[in-house]
Structures are given as C-alpha cells and as structure tokens.
Design a protein around this motif. Structure first.
Motif, short mmCIF file in Angstrom:
data_model
loop_
_atom_site.label_atom_id
_atom_site.label_comp_id
_atom_site.label_asym_id
_atom_site.label_seq_id
_atom_site.Cartn_x
_atom_site.Cartn_y
_atom_site.Cartn_z
N GLY A 147 -30.40 19.69 -15.45
CA GLY A 147 -31.22 18.50 -15.28
C GLY A 147 -30.52 17.24 -15.75
N ALA A 148 -29.81 17.33 -16.87
CA ALA A 148 -29.05 16.17 -17.36
C ALA A 148 -27.97 15.78 -16.37
N ASP A 149 -27.29 16.77 -15.79
CA ASP A 149 -26.27 16.49 -14.78
C ASP A 149 -26.86 15.77 -13.58
N ILE A 150 -28.00 16.25 -13.11
CA ILE A 150 -28.65 15.62 -11.96
C ILE A 150 -29.00 14.17 -12.28
N PHE A 151 -29.57 13.94 -13.44
CA PHE A 151 -29.95 12.59 -13.85
C PHE A 151 -28.73 11.68 -13.92
N LEU A 152 -27.69 12.12 -14.60
CA LEU A 152 -26.52 11.27 -14.81
C LEU A 152 -25.72 11.05 -13.53
N ARG A 153 -25.75 12.03 -12.63
CA ARG A 153 -24.96 11.94 -11.39
C ARG A 153 -25.29 10.68 -10.60
N GLU A 154 -26.56 10.30 -10.56
CA GLU A 154 -26.94 9.12 -9.79
C GLU A 154 -27.22 7.90 -10.66
N MET A 155 -27.28 8.09 -11.97
CA MET A 155 -27.51 6.96 -12.86
C MET A 155 -26.24 6.20 -13.19
N GLN A 156 -25.09 6.69 -12.75
CA GLN A 156 -23.84 6.12 -13.23
C GLN A 156 -23.55 4.71 -12.69
N LEU A 157 -24.26 4.27 -11.68
CA LEU A 157 -24.10 2.87 -11.27
C LEU A 157 -24.95 1.96 -12.15
N ALA A 158 -26.14 2.43 -12.53
CA ALA A 158 -26.99 1.64 -13.41
C ALA A 158 -26.50 1.68 -14.85
N TRP A 159 -25.91 2.82 -15.23
CA TRP A 159 -25.33 2.97 -16.57
C TRP A 159 -23.82 3.12 -16.39
N PRO A 160 -23.09 2.02 -16.26
CA PRO A 160 -21.67 2.09 -15.89
C PRO A 160 -20.79 2.82 -16.90
N GLU A 161 -21.26 2.97 -18.13
CA GLU A 161 -20.46 3.70 -19.10
C GLU A 161 -20.29 5.17 -18.72
N ILE A 162 -21.15 5.68 -17.86
CA ILE A 162 -21.07 7.08 -17.44
C ILE A 162 -19.96 7.30 -16.41
N TYR A 163 -19.69 6.28 -15.62
CA TYR A 163 -18.74 6.40 -14.50
C TYR A 163 -17.31 6.60 -15.01
N PRO A 164 -16.52 7.49 -14.37
CA PRO A 164 -16.94 8.39 -13.28
C PRO A 164 -17.47 9.71 -13.83
N PHE A 165 -18.56 10.17 -13.26
CA PHE A 165 -19.15 11.44 -13.66
C PHE A 165 -19.42 12.28 -12.42
N ALA A 166 -19.04 13.54 -12.48
CA ALA A 166 -19.35 14.48 -11.40
C ALA A 166 -19.71 15.82 -12.04
N ASP A 167 -20.81 16.38 -11.61
CA ASP A 167 -21.26 17.64 -12.18
C ASP A 167 -20.49 18.81 -11.57
N ALA A 168 -20.65 19.98 -12.17
CA ALA A 168 -19.89 21.16 -11.75
C ALA A 168 -20.16 21.53 -10.30
N ARG A 169 -21.41 21.42 -9.87
CA ARG A 169 -21.74 21.81 -8.50
C ARG A 169 -21.02 20.95 -7.48
N ALA A 170 -21.01 19.64 -7.70
CA ALA A 170 -20.33 18.73 -6.78
C ALA A 170 -18.82 18.98 -6.80
N ARG A 171 -18.26 19.23 -7.97
CA ARG A 171 -16.82 19.45 -8.05
C ARG A 171 -16.41 20.76 -7.38
N LYS A 172 -17.22 21.78 -7.51
CA LYS A 172 -16.93 23.05 -6.84
C LYS A 172 -17.01 22.89 -5.32
N ALA A 173 -18.00 22.15 -4.86
CA ALA A 173 -18.11 21.90 -3.42
C ALA A 173 -16.90 21.12 -2.93
N ALA A 174 -16.45 20.14 -3.71
CA ALA A 174 -15.27 19.36 -3.34
C ALA A 174 -14.05 20.27 -3.20
N ALA A 175 -13.87 21.18 -4.16
CA ALA A 175 -12.72 22.08 -4.12
C ALA A 175 -12.76 22.98 -2.89
N ARG A 176 -13.94 23.46 -2.54
CA ARG A 176 -14.06 24.33 -1.36
C ARG A 176 -13.70 23.58 -0.08
#
Length: 220
Positions: A147-176
């Motif tokens: 849940g924290a990953d989901i929240f932060l994944r799209e909040m990183q434009l509003a909270w710029p200190e988070i950028y760049p952030f990518a959760d494990a699911r997105a990174r695994k999909a990218a690798a595939r």
C-alpha cells in the motif's frame, strides 16, 4: 524474452506503453494529486488497491468513496461503519468489505488526531524525508509495504523528494519488457512529469499479463 532493448526500441516501447496504458490510477479514480485535498482520497485508494482483489474493483470502490463524499478525513470519520460496508459492497468490494470499512474509519481518525486532517502535515512531520514518510504511512492500519508503494508511486510529483521512486512490481514488469529495472535508469526514459504514468502503464501491463505480447509486437 530476456535482455535489455536498444535505445530506439526502448523509445518505441515506452511510447506504446504511455499511449495505450499510461493513465495513472489517480487520474482514473478522478483525483488530481497536485491538489492537497486529494491526498487522503489517494491514501484510501492505496489501501483498497493493496488487498488481494482486482485493480478494477479497487478503483471502482475508490471512485464510489469519492462520489459518496467520503474523500476527506472528516467525512470518512463521520460516516458509519455500516454505510461504508454497504458502499464497498455496491462497488463489488465484497471479500474484504467489513475489515476495510473499519480500517478506512480508523485511518481517517488517525489523520484527524495526529495530522490535523491533512497528509500535508504528515509530510511536514517527516521533514520531507522519504524514509520517514514511508515509516509514518506504514503506521496506518491497512497500509503495508504494498500500500505504501502504491501511494508513493503516484505521489512523487506532488512530493518531489520521493522522485525517482519505482516499486518492485513496476521494476519487474520493466525488466520483462527489456527496459531497465534500476530506478534512475527507468526514470531517465521519460520526462519527470511522465514517470508516474509510465509506472502505472507497467503495472497495468503486468496485471493484464501482456508483457510477452508487447515484447513480441515490438520484435515483429
């Protein structure tokens, strides 16, 4: 289907991902995360989406909360548990309805009691430190690592200190797909404002089990 793509193939693939699947989940739900008043609604959505339930049902339930006016901590806290259960049931969120309805109420009261009714104060309490922001998010009952990953994944434009952030699911999909799975390299494929949309596209493709088809389309 292994190995990273060359630069041209990456550009083509990223363009296709954004064109076909690049709508953020917050946008789909109807939340503008540049507006602080939308942050609580997105936290509720992250809670809903982190359960073992389809993303379609979870987003529909989040939309239902907003349409019912339960998109602020005050409104959520004032609503009854039974009303929240009924709302989730109507949205098809039936497997976890009672437990989730309780956690939504508890989360709203915690935001009111500890953060003056706004997640902006949570951010200030964390002094804009991403690790501390995540730790405070995890203190909400129902918000685990996913849940924290989901929240932060799209909040990183509003909270710029988070950028760049990518959760494990997105990174695994990218690798595939042959895209880089290192966060910095993945973020470098698109302008900063587009990065959450790219991550959402990767997650959508992964959930739909379309990674192989997309890669085959690219090779054809």
């Amino acid at each position: 289907m292994t190995g990273e793509l060359d630069d041209r193939a990456r550009q083509v693939l990223v363009s296709r991902l954004l064109d076909r699947h690049g709508r953020s989940y917050a946008e789909e739900i109807g939340l503008d995360l540049t507006n602080e008043t939308a942050w609580f609604g997105w936290l509720c959505a992250a809670l809903l989406m982190s359960a073992r339930i389809s993303a379609e049902v979870a987003t529909r339930a989040a939309q239902a909360l907003i349409e019912a006016g339960l998109d602020t901590p005050g409104a959520m806290a004032r609503s009854s548990w039974s009303a929240r259960v009924a709302l989730l049931d109507r949205a098809g969120y039936v497997r976890y309805d009672e437990r989730t309805a309780r956690m939504l109420g508890e989360m709203a009261r915690r935001v009111l009691d500890l953060y003056g009714g706004t997640l902006g104060f949570l951010r200030e309490t964390a002094r804009h430190d991403p690790a501390e922001e995540r730790r405070l998010l995890l203190e909400f009952k129902g918000i685990g690592p996913v849940g924290a990953d989901i929240f932060l994944r799209e909040m990183q434009l509003a909270w710029p200190e988070i950028y760049p952030f990518a959760d494990a699911r997105a990174r695994k999909a990218a690798a595939r797909l042959g895209l880089p799975d290192k966060v910095g390299d993945l973020a470098g494929l698109v302008p900063r404002a587009e990065f959450p949309r790219l991550l959402a596209a990767l997650v959508r493709v992964d959930l739909a089990h379309e990674t192989e088809r997309l890669r085959l389309d690219l090779d054809s």
